[in-house]
Design an enzyme around this catalytic site. Structure first.
Site, short mmCIF file in Angstrom:
data_model
loop_
_atom_site.label_atom_id
_atom_site.label_comp_id
_atom_site.label_asym_id
_atom_site.label_seq_id
_atom_site.Cartn_x
_atom_site.Cartn_y
_atom_site.Cartn_z
N PRO A 121 0.56 -1.21 0.25
CA PRO A 121 -0.20 0.08 -0.12
C PRO A 121 0.96 1.08 0.31
CG PRO A 121 -0.12 -1.06 2.19
CD PRO A 121 1.01 -1.91 1.12
N LYS B 260 3.12 1.59 -1.67
CA LYS B 260 4.16 2.06 -3.66
C LYS B 260 2.84 2.89 -3.81
CE LYS B 260 6.85 -2.03 -4.07
NZ LYS B 260 8.14 -2.72 -4.94
N ASP C 172 10.30 -3.61 -8.71
CA ASP C 172 10.76 -4.94 -7.48
C ASP C 172 11.81 -3.47 -6.43
OD1 ASP C 172 10.84 -6.60 -6.15
OD2 ASP C 172 13.02 -6.52 -6.08
N GLY D 70 7.71 1.18 5.53
CA GLY D 70 9.61 0.62 5.10
C GLY D 70 10.50 1.42 6.08
P1 ITT Z 1 5.79 -5.90 -4.25
O1 ITT Z 1 6.45 -7.30 -4.49
O2 ITT Z 1 3.73 -6.46 -3.75
O3 ITT Z 1 4.87 -4.98 -4.37
P2 ITT Z 1 6.43 -5.76 -1.58
O4 ITT Z 1 6.95 -4.56 -0.51
O5 ITT Z 1 7.06 -6.97 -1.07
O6 ITT Z 1 5.21 -5.56 -2.57
P3 ITT Z 1 8.78 -5.38 -2.74
O7 ITT Z 1 9.76 -6.67 -3.06
O8 ITT Z 1 10.18 -4.48 -3.81
O9 ITT Z 1 7.96 -5.44 -2.98
O10 ITT Z 1 10.12 -4.89 -1.28
C1 ITT Z 1 10.25 -3.97 -1.48
C2 ITT Z 1 10.95 -3.15 -0.28
O11 ITT Z 1 11.96 -2.86 0.23
C3 ITT Z 1 9.91 -2.66 1.04
O12 ITT Z 1 8.66 -3.90 1.90
C4 ITT Z 1 10.65 -1.59 1.74
O13 ITT Z 1 10.59 -2.71 3.21
C5 ITT Z 1 11.97 -1.80 1.51
N1 ITT Z 1 11.44 -0.05 0.18
C6 ITT Z 1 11.79 0.67 -0.92
N2 ITT Z 1 10.69 1.70 -1.43
C7 ITT Z 1 11.05 1.96 -0.28
C8 ITT Z 1 10.39 3.26 0.52
O14 ITT Z 1 9.93 3.93 -0.12
N3 ITT Z 1 11.39 3.27 1.43
C9 ITT Z 1 11.28 2.45 2.80
N4 ITT Z 1 11.74 1.91 1.97
C10 ITT Z 1 11.45 1.10 0.73
#
Ligand code: ITT
Length: 213
Positions: free
Chosen positions: A29, A31, A89, A170
């Site tokens: 959510p 993102k 990702d 995150g």
């Molecule tokens: P989707 O695969 O469904 O998109 P996910 O959260 O599993 O969701 P990712 O595998 O790309 O997505 O993991 C990205 C992680 O990296 C995210 O859960 C955060 O822990 C960290 N992260 C990425 N972008 C961030 C941001 O802008 N601010 C803080 N943490 C971030």
């Protein structure tokens, strides 16, 4: 081995169909909020997974790089709809920890709190140069199971000693960005988007969409 197509030919686009609706295929959510902020002023409507594909299972992120995982996700979802699809990702890369947590950023703990504690623990007592960290984002765009292009963005800062701020998601509370002397959790998402890895990748995506639309 996944190789992104160098350029997606306009003739491959469905005749007469412009990219005015895109499915944002993510279960995160945080993102979704940031993408929506960016697209809200444009003529492109961002659709969410729940609205288009319902409660669909996630694919296994078995890639070795952000790009491979973004492609795995986008192809998985775009095989299930004719809409253009974007997946992302992303993660935090800490050079002094050999790139940890990298592609495993969302998997090193059960929630954000636990994941943040893990990296703070690993960096305990370490000085600024060793606290350097970069966020990386790779967005992949596809349609009908065909990869169109990937877009990358990166931003570097430092891991703070303790979490600060309540915005974002995150690792934002511990990602200190020197230029504004704040963590990403201490600024509104409009400001974060200006500097962030995701904002930078989205800018490249939008430029490309403008070109082909
Ligand atoms: P989707 O695969 O469904 O998109 P996910 O959260 O599993 O969701 P990712 O595998 O790309 O997505 O993991 C990205 C992680 O990296 C995210 O859960 C955060 O822990 C960290 N992260 C990425 N972008 C961030 C941001 O802008 N601010 C803080 N943490 C971030």
């Amino acid at each position: 081995m996944l190789t992104p197509l160098k350029e997606y030919r306009n003739s491959d686009l469905k005749k007469g169909k412009r990219f005015n609706q895109i499915l944002l295929a993510t279960k995160n959510p945080g993102k979704v909020r940031e993408f929506q902020k960016y697209f809200s002023e444009l003529n492109i409507k961002i659709l969410k997974l729940d609205d288009v594909l319902g409660r669909i299972e996630e694919p296994e992120e078995s890639g070795k790089t952000f790009e491979e995982n973004a492609i795995i996700k986008v192809l998985y979802y775009s095989e299930k709809t004719e809409l253009p699809v974007i997946s992302e990702d992303s993660g935090l890369v800490i050079p002094s920890l050999g790139g940890f947590p990298g592609i495993y950023s969302s998997r090193i703990g059960k929630d954000d709190g636990e994941r943040i504690s893990k990296i703070l623990e690993k960096l305990k007592g370490k000085d600024k140069p060793e606290r350097k960290a970069c966020f990386v984002s790779v967005i992949a765009l596809a349609q009908s199971g065909k990869l169109i292009k990937t877009f990358k963005g990166k931003v570097c800062g430092y891991i703070s000693e303790k979490p600060q701020g309540n915005n974002g998601f995150g690792y934002d509370p511990v990602f200190y960005y020197s230029k504004i002397r704040k963590t990403f959790a201490q600024i509104p998402s409009e400001v974060k988007n200006k500097f962030s890895h995701r904002g930078r990748a989205i800018k490249k995506l939008l430029k490309y969409l403008e070109k082909i639309n």
